[in-house]
Scaffold this active site. Structure first.
Site, PDB file in Angstrom:
ATOM      1  N   LYS A  58      -9.037  -8.334 -18.537  1.00  8.59           N
ATOM      2  CA  LYS A  58      -8.220  -8.133 -19.593  1.00  8.59           C
ATOM      3  C   LYS A  58      -9.083  -8.564 -20.654  1.00  8.59           C
ATOM      4  O   LYS A  58     -10.099  -9.304 -20.354  1.00  8.59           O
ATOM      5  CB  LYS A  58      -7.145  -9.470 -19.994  1.00  8.59           C
ATOM      6  CG  LYS A  58      -5.627  -9.655 -18.190  1.00  8.59           C
ATOM      7  CD  LYS A  58      -6.165 -11.117 -18.720  1.00  8.59           C
ATOM      8  CE  LYS A  58      -4.636 -11.042 -17.671  1.00  8.59           C
ATOM      9  NZ  LYS A  58      -3.706 -12.750 -17.921  1.00  8.59           N
ATOM     10  N   CYS A  82      -0.801 -12.618  37.931  1.00 13.45           N
ATOM     11  CA  CYS A  82      -1.587 -12.061  36.657  1.00 13.45           C
ATOM     12  C   CYS A  82      -1.954 -10.372  37.141  1.00 13.45           C
ATOM     13  O   CYS A  82      -1.746 -10.025  38.127  1.00 13.45           O
ATOM     14  CB  CYS A  82      -3.113 -12.245  37.191  1.00 13.45           C
ATOM     15  SG  CYS A  82      -4.534 -11.844  36.914  1.00 13.45           S
ATOM     16  N   LYS A 128      -6.238 -11.835  -9.091  1.00 16.07           N
ATOM     17  CA  LYS A 128      -4.098 -11.596  -9.021  1.00 16.07           C
ATOM     18  C   LYS A 128      -3.283 -11.732  -8.035  1.00 16.07           C
ATOM     19  O   LYS A 128      -4.223 -11.366  -6.567  1.00 16.07           O
ATOM     20  CB  LYS A 128      -4.774  -9.555  -9.035  1.00 16.07           C
ATOM     21  CG  LYS A 128      -3.050  -9.194  -9.195  1.00 16.07           C
ATOM     22  CD  LYS A 128      -3.196  -7.106  -9.346  1.00 16.07           C
ATOM     23  CE  LYS A 128      -1.950  -7.080  -9.570  1.00 16.07           C
ATOM     24  NZ  LYS A 128      -0.827  -7.405  -8.543  1.00 16.07           N
ATOM     25  N   SER A 178       4.057  -4.863 -16.777  1.00 16.39           N
ATOM     26  CA  SER A 178       3.786  -4.521 -15.987  1.00 16.39           C
ATOM     27  C   SER A 178       2.372  -4.235 -16.179  1.00 16.39           C
ATOM     28  O   SER A 178       1.393  -4.204 -16.864  1.00 16.39           O
ATOM     29  CB  SER A 178       4.226  -3.842 -15.041  1.00 16.39           C
ATOM     30  OG  SER A 178       5.913  -3.625 -14.823  1.00 16.39           O
ATOM     31  N   ALA A 192       1.080  -0.889   0.475  1.00 18.65           N
ATOM     32  CA  ALA A 192       0.342  -0.275  -0.135  1.00 18.65           C
ATOM     33  C   ALA A 192       0.699   1.596  -0.155  1.00 18.65           C
ATOM     34  O   ALA A 192       0.730   2.143  -0.436  1.00 18.65           O
ATOM     35  CB  ALA A 192      -1.164  -0.337   1.005  1.00 18.65           C
ATOM     36  N   ARG A 210      10.680 -12.759 -12.906  1.00 18.26           N
ATOM     37  CA  ARG A 210      10.633 -11.680 -14.078  1.00 18.26           C
ATOM     38  C   ARG A 210      11.046 -10.558 -14.507  1.00 18.26           C
ATOM     39  O   ARG A 210      11.737 -10.317 -15.703  1.00 18.26           O
ATOM     40  CB  ARG A 210       8.971 -10.721 -13.335  1.00 18.26           C
ATOM     41  CG  ARG A 210       8.837  -9.590 -14.295  1.00 18.26           C
ATOM     42  CD  ARG A 210       8.469  -8.008 -13.758  1.00 18.26           C
ATOM     43  NE  ARG A 210       6.790  -8.951 -13.155  1.00 18.26           N
ATOM     44  CZ  ARG A 210       5.844  -8.647 -14.030  1.00 18.26           C
ATOM     45  NH1 ARG A 210       5.765  -8.390 -14.981  1.00 18.26           N
ATOM     46  NH2 ARG A 210       5.054  -9.148 -13.663  1.00 18.26           N
TER      47      ARG A 210
END
Length: 771
Positions: free
Chosen positions: A341, A459, A167, A136, A88, A188
């Site tokens: 596509k 605790c 994808k 790409s 992102a 690639r």
């Protein structure tokens, strides 16, 4: 022929409540460049570009800085398999640079990251040239951007079919076959040059070393994605950390790192898989469309996805995209979007490509579910059963639509397996409604200030020494009678939506009642009166009335909800429903021996033992007696009656049903003796399909020949039973073969039945692209 591109480069309830604050604002780090990005939001999607203006010194400096950052991040991602930012964040930087270049074209240079196919090739393997370049994909991020891209493509040529496929978030690989024999496999790289990984690819069981059939092409270059199955990822990281190794940040990195082993024998030990989704150079291969090519690939024995369709309208395409957005975790690999596509190769050639990406394909990217952030601290939370759970305190970050500041780490062993240290930059994952989880550390960003987490010995709420029962992974507080954290969580859970759903009785109310000694356990909830709230701040008459109405409604809830609310270990909604369906009253469940309980489908020995142990405790029996004395029903209606109309009938519900919530539909089936399961199998009697059904469940029903009911059919099932419902169900005459591509190049890979198409036809009319 142009080469089509590749398809993609609990804790406790308190923790859950604190960790998921919905965010409507944009993060401050993104707002810095918001105006520039907004102006270019249509870039790559056919949008209009603002008139160019001269770049300022600050603009030039920022563009140069962005280019350097993007090149460095691409190198770490594609070459080192060790990224230090999330996908992102990379996309955000790329969009900012694209926006600057659109405003100031003089900043765009041939070596700009916006003009290059991302990636490079490593020097660890022999470099090899691809026969045809791997491009790409341009990205779009919302419906409006996709509409702009589709409209541009439709203006330039008459598109009669859009191929939509998932994808895959893996490693792009290029395979070359000569006379049907695999002669080379390469990564690639930069799109022109990759690295030779042929020996490693040969270890993948899904990749044939020889193509099947008599009429194999003289030459065939195909592209695909190698991925690491998500269910195996945690297991791999645990073994790496146990051996002193460095864990992978995510399954994509695990795939890349496993495939780029110098010793193929290491690759062979990893459960890698591959999906082929593109065509490069070829001689003797005949196909008129992408979907027809996929059909040929399947005939050759190449691994192709069954999760694709060829659709006629943009409306149908968007329905596909959003359907899989909801079902993205129903497949064996990670996906981060959908690739669309133009199906016909002739139209692909007519549309052509830029220097970086084809004009006939685009990636619709889903909102990120993984981001990186700083792990400020690791603390522990005490749950309703005494389980002490470590959780991470994070620098707040926006992920999957929520601002997250806390994330579960499950247990102390999990902290060790993941190899996270306090102060690490970590990968954070939030999938849908799942509690945010720390996936692992970004080891390369450590600076030496990080420190290990030490589990407390007592605790933090009551000071009792913590214990680890033999054979368990969880550490627990044994003070079940008086630990304030456990009492608070027990009351909150009883009132929660998953249990008795008591309106108005939330976390703060539970704390207030406990601190004022108005309740001592969950049985006291059914004895609340207006006087119970006297002197408590923040409780006006309206609030008190709301809570008391909620308690009254809880007295009449189905038995399974009460079972869940009792917080018996291991008894969640599934087991509770099974026990309630079989035994119908709490008295019968309490009296049943472990063998009888274990024989109930969906229960088993572990849950049965936990139920017997819970009711063997005199304090628990007192709580049940107090619940009954408070007017709560301990049995379902009709508990003394005979068989019910849907006894033994297994139903799967997918999509949205008018007039029904998922819980109410489930309870309607279970109240008639049926059961609702989450997945389709040969034991499923019916699949009920509402609007926008989950693709995986619907397709599985078709492949197995399971009867499918629409909403009217569901009503028949409830009112008249299974036999009547079968008469109006949509069913295959025989089990279908696994979905395969349409070899005609037409509109149907795989087929979508007419009822499903009709549901979407009206929506599609307004969405169709011009021309």
């Amino acid at each position: 022929m142009n080469a089509p591109p590749g398809s993609g480069d609990a804790a406790a309830s308190a923790l859950e409540a604190a960790s998921q604050a919905e965010a409507s604002e944009v993060e401050a780090s993104e707002a810095e460049a918001a105006s520039a990005v907004e102006a270019a939001s249509a870039v790559g999607a056919g949008g209009a570009v603002q008139p160019a203006v001269a770049a300022s010194v600050a603009d030039r400096a920022r563009a140069a800085e962005l280019a350097r950052e993007l090149d460095e991040h691409a190198y770490r991602y594609y070459v080192l398999d060790s990224p230090t930012v999330s996908d992102a964040e990379y996309d955000r930087l790329m969009r900012e640079l694209t926006a600057l270049e659109e405003h100031h074209p003089e900043l765009r240079t041939p070596d700009s990251p916006t003009q290059k196919v991302a990636g490079s090739y490593s020097t660890l393997f022999t470099p090899v040239e691809h026969l045809e370049r791997l491009l790409s994909l341009d990205n779009v991020f919302d419906d409006d951007e996709f509409h702009l891209w589709a409209a541009r493509a439709a203006r330039e040529t008459e598109v009669d079919g859009w191929l939509c496929e998932l994808k895959i978030d893996g490693l792009a690989v290029d395979l070359v076959y000569e006379e049907g024999r695999l002669v080379r496999a390469a990564t690639r790289g930069d799109g022109r040059t990759g690295e030779d990984i042929t020996p490693n690819i040969r270890t993948l069981a899904s990749v044939p070393t020889r193509l099947r059939g008599a009429s194999v092409p003289e030459l065939l270059e195909v592209r695909g994605e190698v991925f690491f199955p998500t269910e195996k990822f945690a297991e791999l990281n645990a073994s790496l950390v146990a051996g002193g190794g460095k864990p992978f940040a995510n399954p994509r990195n695990a795939a890349a790192g496993s495939l780029r082993q110098k010793d193929p024998r290491v690759t062979a030990t990893r459960p890698l898989d591959m999906i082929v989704h593109g065509l490069g150079a070829q001689r003797g291969f005949d196909a008129a469309s992408q979907s027809a090519a996929y059909a040929r690939f399947a005939e050759f024995g190449l691994p192709v996805s069954t999760h694709f369709e060829v659709l006629a309208s943009v409306g149908d395409v968007l329905a596909f995209i959003h359907r899989w957005g909801r079902a993205r975790h129903d497949v064996e690999h990670e996906i981060d979007g959908v690739v669309v596509k133009v199906d016909a190769f002739a139209l692909q050639r007519r549309l052509g490509s830029t220097s970086k990406a084809p004009r006939w394909a685009v990636a619709f990217k889903y909102p990120p579910e993984e981001v990186t952030t700083k792990l400020r601290d690791i603390r522990v939370n005490v749950g309703r059963t005494g389980r002490v759970t470590p959780f991470g305190e994070l620098e707040p970050v926006l992920v999957a639509g929520s601002t997250v500041g806390l994330a579960t780490l499950h247990n102390v062993d999990e902290v060790g397996r993941k190899g996270v240290l306090i102060g690490d930059t970590v990968v954070l994952r939030k999938a849908g409604d799942v509690i945010p989880e720390i996936v692992g550390p970004v080891v390369d960003l450590r600076d030496g200030t990080e420190r290990a987490f030490v589990m407390p010995t007592h605790c933090p709420e009551c000071g009792t020494e913590l214990v680890r029962p033999e054979g368990e992974v969880d550490i627990r507080c044994p003070n079940t009678d008086a630990c304030p954290a456990q009492l608070r969580e027990l009351i909150f859970h009883l009132a929660s939506r998953n249990a008795l759903d008591i309106d108005g009785l939330g976390y703060e109310t539970a704390i207030a009642l406990l601190e004022a000694d108005r309740v001592g356990d969950i049985g006291d909830i059914f004895h609340l009166t207006p006087e119970s709230f006297e002197g408590l701040r923040g409780f006006g008459q309206k609030k008190i009335d709301q809570i008391l109405r909620g308690v009254e409604a809880a007295r009449h809830r189905p038995l399974w909800r009460l079972l869940v609310g009792l917080s018996i270990r291991h008894v969640g909604p599934t087991a509770a429903r099974a026990l309630a369906r079989e035994l119908r009253s709490l008295d019968a469940i309490a009296a049943a021996p472990a063998e009888q309980l274990a024989a109930v489908e969906g229960v088993g020995p572990k849950i049965a033992s936990a139920v017997v142990d819970w009711f063997a405790d005199a304090r628990h029996r007192d709580i049940v007696a107090r619940i009954a004395a408070g007017g709560a029903s301990l049995a379902d209606a009709g508990a003394a009656e005979g068989p019910r109309p849907l006894d033994g009938v297994a139903v799967v519900i997918t999509g949205t049903l008018d007039g029904w919530s998922r819980d109410s539909a489930t309870e309607a089936v279970q109240g008639r003796g049926g059961k609702v399961t989450g997945s389709v199998s040969k034991k499923t009697a019916f699949v009920v399909v509402g609007a926008d059904p989950g693709a995986a469940k619907y397709d599985k029903a078709r492949s197995l020949g399971v009867p499918v009911l629409d909403e009217a059919g569901f009503a028949v099932l409830l009112e008249r039973g299974a036999d009547a419902a079968r008469e109006r169900a949509v069913a295959a005459d025989a089990p279908a073969a696994p979905a395969a591509p349409d070899t005609s190049g037409g509109q149907g890979a795989p087929d979508v039945d007419s009822a499903r198409r009709a549901q979407r036809a009206q929506r599609a009319q307004d969405d169709a692209p011009p021309g």
